[in-house]
Design an enzyme around this catalytic site. Structure first.
Site, PDB file in Angstrom:
ATOM      1  N   SER A 173       0.792  -1.239   0.000  1.00 10.61           N
ATOM      2  CA  SER A 173       0.000   0.000   0.000  1.00 10.61           C
ATOM      3  C   SER A 173       0.817   1.278   0.000  1.00 10.61           C
ATOM      4  CB  SER A 173      -0.949  -0.007   1.203  1.00 10.61           C
ATOM      5  OG  SER A 173      -0.308  -0.464   2.377  1.00 10.61           O
ATOM      6  N   SER A 188       1.841   2.650  -2.760  1.00  6.88           N
ATOM      7  CA  SER A 188       1.499   3.355  -3.998  1.00  6.88           C
ATOM      8  C   SER A 188       0.285   2.667  -4.603  1.00  6.88           C
ATOM      9  CB  SER A 188       2.671   3.341  -4.990  1.00  6.88           C
ATOM     10  OG  SER A 188       2.978   2.017  -5.388  1.00  6.88           O
ATOM     11  N   GLY A 226      -3.416   0.207  -3.526  1.00  8.30           N
ATOM     12  CA  GLY A 226      -3.281   0.028  -2.085  1.00  8.30           C
ATOM     13  C   GLY A 226      -3.190   1.340  -1.343  1.00  8.30           C
ATOM     14  N   TYR A 251       0.544 -14.382 -14.260  1.00 14.49           N
ATOM     15  CA  TYR A 251      -0.209 -13.396 -13.482  1.00 14.49           C
ATOM     16  C   TYR A 251      -1.694 -13.769 -13.436  1.00 14.49           C
ATOM     17  CZ  TYR A 251      -2.424  -8.900 -12.346  1.00 14.49           C
ATOM     18  OH  TYR A 251      -3.195  -7.900 -11.792  1.00 14.49           O
TER      19      TYR A 251
END
Length: 267
Positions: free
Chosen positions: A15, A17, A20, A157
């Site tokens: 968190s 950036s 978050g 991903y």
């Protein structure tokens, strides 16, 4: 509707950036006490300073930082030792990046799995039982529209984001009737700092605005987008904050899309 987290302790992983950070700011503005997380002391201190400045007008808001890579078990153990209980947990930490399937080695698959999946498993396992005993709690997994639209250039991903949906839904069933809700939020293309950097690194027309680069990327790679632009981090954070609130008490085991309509289904 007034969302109020006064007296609640909230953890937002990953968190410093992006989504978050925006979620942490949203919780603070609603009166929560928040613990943010980043991998380096410098990034955490910088984020703390920006959050305190942004929420200076909220007298009940308090924010602390935890430094550690929660993709690693020892960092999770340190987190649990320092903070034995939370009312709300947002599993946001994640890594991403395009790479061809045939070039992804085993250790990269393992890194993505440990960071994107097992971090949330460990954190939820650590805090959900006490939430259930208290009769109230919120657990949110920040997944992705890539969980449903597996990207050909980021299969590893997409795999981890689909796994998050399975864990979120299964854990919701496990906690049925306890007063603890478990949900997943699925952002689409979102103009975070990391995505902006990725777009700018591939810019063949230097000088283009990052917003224009995002629009071009979506037109080429996510043509089903209905809003035809990237979401802002605040737009995604709004959903995270809402589903963590008292008002969302009947939302359970859901996969909540904030994807701009990229996923072409009405369900």
């Amino acid at each position: 509707m007034k969302i109020d987290f006064t007296g609640k302790l909230v953890l937002v992983t990953g968190s410093t950036s992006g989504i978050g950070f925006a979620a942490a700011s949203g919780f603070l503005s609603a009166g929560a006490n928040v613990v943010i997380n980043g991998r380096s002391a410098a990034s955490v201190e910088d984020a703390l300073a920006r959050l305190r400045q942004r929420n200076a007008g909220v007298p009940s808001a308090n924010v602390q930082g935890f430094v550690g890579d929660l993709g690693k078990p020892d960092a999770c153990d340190r987190l649990i030792a320092q903070h034995p209980a939370f009312d709300v947990v947002v599993n946001n930490i994640g890594v991403y990046g395009p790479q061809d399937f045939f070039d992804i080695p085993d250790d990269e698959w393992e890194r993505f799995f440990q960071t994107n999946v097992m971090s949330g498993v460990r954190v939820a396992r650590a805090y959900a039982r006490a939430m259930a005993e208290k009769g109230w709690g919120r657990i949110v997994f920040v997944s992705s529209e890539s969980a449903l639209n597996i990207p050909a250039d980021m299969i590893h991903y997409g795999f981890t984001k689909t796994a998050q949906l399975a864990i979120s839904r299964g854990l919701a069933k496990r906690l049925a009737g306890t007063g603890v809700t478990v949900n997943a939020v699925l952002p689409g293309p979102t103009l975070s700092e990391g995505v902006a950097a990725m777009l700018q690194s591939g810019d063949v027309h230097p000088g283009s605005s990052v917003e224009k680069l995002a629009v071009d990327f979506i037109a080429e790679n996510r043509p089903t987008s209905i809003i035809q632009r990237a979401s802002t981090v605040e737009e995604v954070a709004n959903m995270i904050v809402y589903v963590s609130s008292e008002q969302a008490s009947a939302t359970m085991g859901a996969a909540l899309r904030v994807d701009g309509g990229v996923v072409d289904t009405i369900a």
